[in-house]
Design a protein around this motif. Structure first.
Motif, PDB file in Angstrom:
ATOM      1  N   THR A  46      39.444  44.682  43.808  1.00 20.08           N
ATOM      2  CA  THR A  46      38.052  45.101  43.959  1.00 20.08           C
ATOM      3  C   THR A  46      37.226  43.920  44.435  1.00 20.08           C
ATOM      4  N   ILE A  47      36.472  44.128  45.499  1.00 19.82           N
ATOM      5  CA  ILE A  47      35.586  43.087  46.006  1.00 19.82           C
ATOM      6  C   ILE A  47      34.154  43.413  45.610  1.00 19.82           C
ATOM      7  N   THR A  48      33.489  42.434  45.044  1.00 18.81           N
ATOM      8  CA  THR A  48      32.088  42.578  44.677  1.00 18.81           C
ATOM      9  C   THR A  48      31.329  41.354  45.185  1.00 18.81           C
ATOM     10  N   SER A  49      30.018  41.429  45.091  1.00 19.66           N
ATOM     11  CA  SER A  49      29.243  40.309  45.622  1.00 19.66           C
ATOM     12  C   SER A  49      27.913  40.156  44.900  1.00 19.66           C
ATOM     13  N   ASP A  50      27.393  38.979  45.011  1.00 15.87           N
ATOM     14  CA  ASP A  50      26.025  38.687  44.592  1.00 15.87           C
ATOM     15  C   ASP A  50      25.335  38.193  45.854  1.00 15.87           C
ATOM     16  N   ASN A  51      24.658  39.111  46.535  1.00 16.40           N
ATOM     17  CA  ASN A  51      24.112  38.786  47.849  1.00 16.40           C
ATOM     18  C   ASN A  51      23.085  37.671  47.780  1.00 16.40           C
ATOM     19  N   ALA A  52      22.288  37.651  46.716  1.00 14.73           N
ATOM     20  CA  ALA A  52      21.253  36.633  46.589  1.00 14.73           C
ATOM     21  C   ALA A  52      21.850  35.234  46.510  1.00 14.73           C
ATOM     22  N   LYS A  53      23.047  35.154  45.987  1.00 19.46           N
ATOM     23  CA  LYS A  53      23.711  33.856  45.849  1.00 19.46           C
ATOM     24  C   LYS A  53      24.751  33.620  46.940  1.00 19.46           C
ATOM     25  N   ASN A  54      24.857  34.558  47.878  1.00 15.99           N
ATOM     26  CA  ASN A  54      25.885  34.455  48.923  1.00 15.99           C
ATOM     27  C   ASN A  54      27.249  34.167  48.314  1.00 15.99           C
ATOM     28  N   THR A  55      27.594  34.962  47.318  1.00 12.28           N
ATOM     29  CA  THR A  55      28.851  34.781  46.601  1.00 12.28           C
ATOM     30  C   THR A  55      29.619  36.092  46.610  1.00 12.28           C
ATOM     31  N   VAL A  56      30.904  35.982  46.804  1.00 10.46           N
ATOM     32  CA  VAL A  56      31.754  37.154  46.786  1.00 10.46           C
ATOM     33  C   VAL A  56      32.904  36.924  45.808  1.00 10.46           C
ATOM     34  N   TYR A  57      33.340  37.988  45.176  1.00  7.82           N
ATOM     35  CA  TYR A  57      34.400  37.919  44.185  1.00  7.82           C
ATOM     36  C   TYR A  57      35.528  38.877  44.577  1.00  7.82           C
ATOM     37  N   LEU A  58      36.724  38.550  44.138  1.00  3.60           N
ATOM     38  CA  LEU A  58      37.859  39.439  44.348  1.00  3.60           C
ATOM     39  C   LEU A  58      38.582  39.579  43.023  1.00  3.60           C
ATOM     40  N   GLU A  59      38.454  40.746  42.420  1.00  2.00           N
ATOM     41  CA  GLU A  59      39.147  41.055  41.172  1.00  2.00           C
ATOM     42  C   GLU A  59      40.499  41.624  41.546  1.00  2.00           C
ATOM     43  N   MET A  60      41.561  40.966  41.097  1.00  4.38           N
ATOM     44  CA  MET A  60      42.916  41.371  41.473  1.00  4.38           C
ATOM     45  C   MET A  60      43.662  41.807  40.218  1.00  4.38           C
ATOM     46  N   ASN A  61      44.049  43.059  40.179  1.00  4.13           N
ATOM     47  CA  ASN A  61      44.781  43.615  39.048  1.00  4.13           C
ATOM     48  C   ASN A  61      46.156  44.093  39.491  1.00  4.13           C
ATOM     49  N   SER A  62      47.020  44.316  38.515  1.00  3.58           N
ATOM     50  CA  SER A  62      48.375  44.797  38.796  1.00  3.58           C
ATOM     51  C   SER A  62      49.032  43.966  39.889  1.00  3.58           C
ATOM     52  N   LEU A  63      48.962  42.675  39.735  1.00  2.00           N
ATOM     53  CA  LEU A  63      49.474  41.784  40.780  1.00  2.00           C
ATOM     54  C   LEU A  63      50.983  41.896  40.917  1.00  2.00           C
ATOM     55  N   LYS A  64      51.429  41.747  42.153  1.00  5.21           N
ATOM     56  CA  LYS A  64      52.843  41.843  42.480  1.00  5.21           C
ATOM     57  C   LYS A  64      53.305  40.526  43.110  1.00  5.21           C
ATOM     58  N   PRO A  65      54.594  40.235  43.042  1.00  5.20           N
ATOM     59  CA  PRO A  65      55.082  39.003  43.683  1.00  5.20           C
ATOM     60  C   PRO A  65      54.706  38.919  45.162  1.00  5.20           C
ATOM     61  N   GLU A  66      54.638  40.059  45.828  1.00  8.83           N
ATOM     62  CA  GLU A  66      54.294  40.048  47.250  1.00  8.83           C
ATOM     63  C   GLU A  66      52.822  39.721  47.501  1.00  8.83           C
ATOM     64  N   ASP A  67      52.035  39.625  46.455  1.00 14.12           N
ATOM     65  CA  ASP A  67      50.643  39.181  46.605  1.00 14.12           C
ATOM     66  C   ASP A  67      50.543  37.658  46.669  1.00 14.12           C
ATOM     67  N   THR A  68      51.650  36.977  46.442  1.00 15.42           N
ATOM     68  CA  THR A  68      51.656  35.525  46.487  1.00 15.42           C
ATOM     69  C   THR A  68      51.263  35.026  47.871  1.00 15.42           C
ATOM     70  N   ALA A  69      50.245  34.181  47.913  1.00 16.86           N
ATOM     71  CA  ALA A  69      49.731  33.676  49.188  1.00 16.86           C
ATOM     72  C   ALA A  69      48.594  32.704  48.916  1.00 16.86           C
ATOM     73  N   VAL A  70      48.161  32.034  49.966  1.00 18.07           N
ATOM     74  CA  VAL A  70      46.903  31.309  49.905  1.00 18.07           C
ATOM     75  C   VAL A  70      45.808  32.287  50.312  1.00 18.07           C
ATOM     76  N   TYR A  71      44.809  32.405  49.483  1.00 24.63           N
ATOM     77  CA  TYR A  71      43.713  33.341  49.730  1.00 24.63           C
ATOM     78  C   TYR A  71      42.509  32.577  50.273  1.00 24.63           C
ATOM     79  N   TYR A  72      41.982  33.090  51.362  1.00 26.77           N
ATOM     80  CA  TYR A  72      40.829  32.468  52.023  1.00 26.77           C
ATOM     81  C   TYR A  72      39.645  33.417  51.995  1.00 26.77           C
TER      82      TYR A  72
END
Length: 125
Positions: free
Chosen positions: A68-94
């Motif tokens: 789930t991606i959410t944001s705080d626009n006033a702070k120019n901040t974005v979040y990524l909530e990652m659940n049920s993670l799988k080994p194939e999610d392994t990566a560098v996230y940008y």
């Protein structure tokens, strides 16, 4: 403008992590922010994005229903909530931010103007 991503780490399969990305520096108005990831030997791929004005969210098929991606626009901040993670999610996230994106290009790295340094996410099986 600088983007600072944080929140990566090592987690077991089925676990959760929350990534954050905050923009700092020159004040700009983003059209949206997003997350991409790159695993070793693979190309950078789109994960999720959120458009500032409409609040619409967009996900890759591989993470839909788990991230789930959410944001705080006033702070120019974005979040990524990652659940049920799988080994194939392994990566560098940008995280990335765009100034004048259009909806049809939101999944394309070239449509983003600023990029964070990346944060490693490792999911063990």
């Amino acid at each position: 403008v600088q983007l600072q991503a944080s929140g990566g780490g090592l987690v077991q399969a089925g676990g959760s992590l929350r990534l954050s990305c905050a923009a700092s520096g020159r004040t700009v108005s983003f059209s949206g922010m997003g997350w991409f990831r790159q695993a070793p030997g693979k190309e950078r791929e789109f994960v999720a994005a959120r458009r500032w004005r409409s609040g619409s969210t967009h996900y890759s098929d591989s993470v839909k229903g788990r991230f789930t991606i959410t944001s705080d626009n006033a702070k120019n901040t974005v979040y990524l909530e990652m659940n049920s993670l799988k080994p194939e999610d392994t990566a560098v996230y940008y995280c990335a931010a765009g100034l004048r994106q259009i909806l049809s290009t939101i999944r394309e790295p070239a449509s983003y103007d600023y990029w964070g340094q990346g944060t490693q996410v490792t999911v063990s099986s």
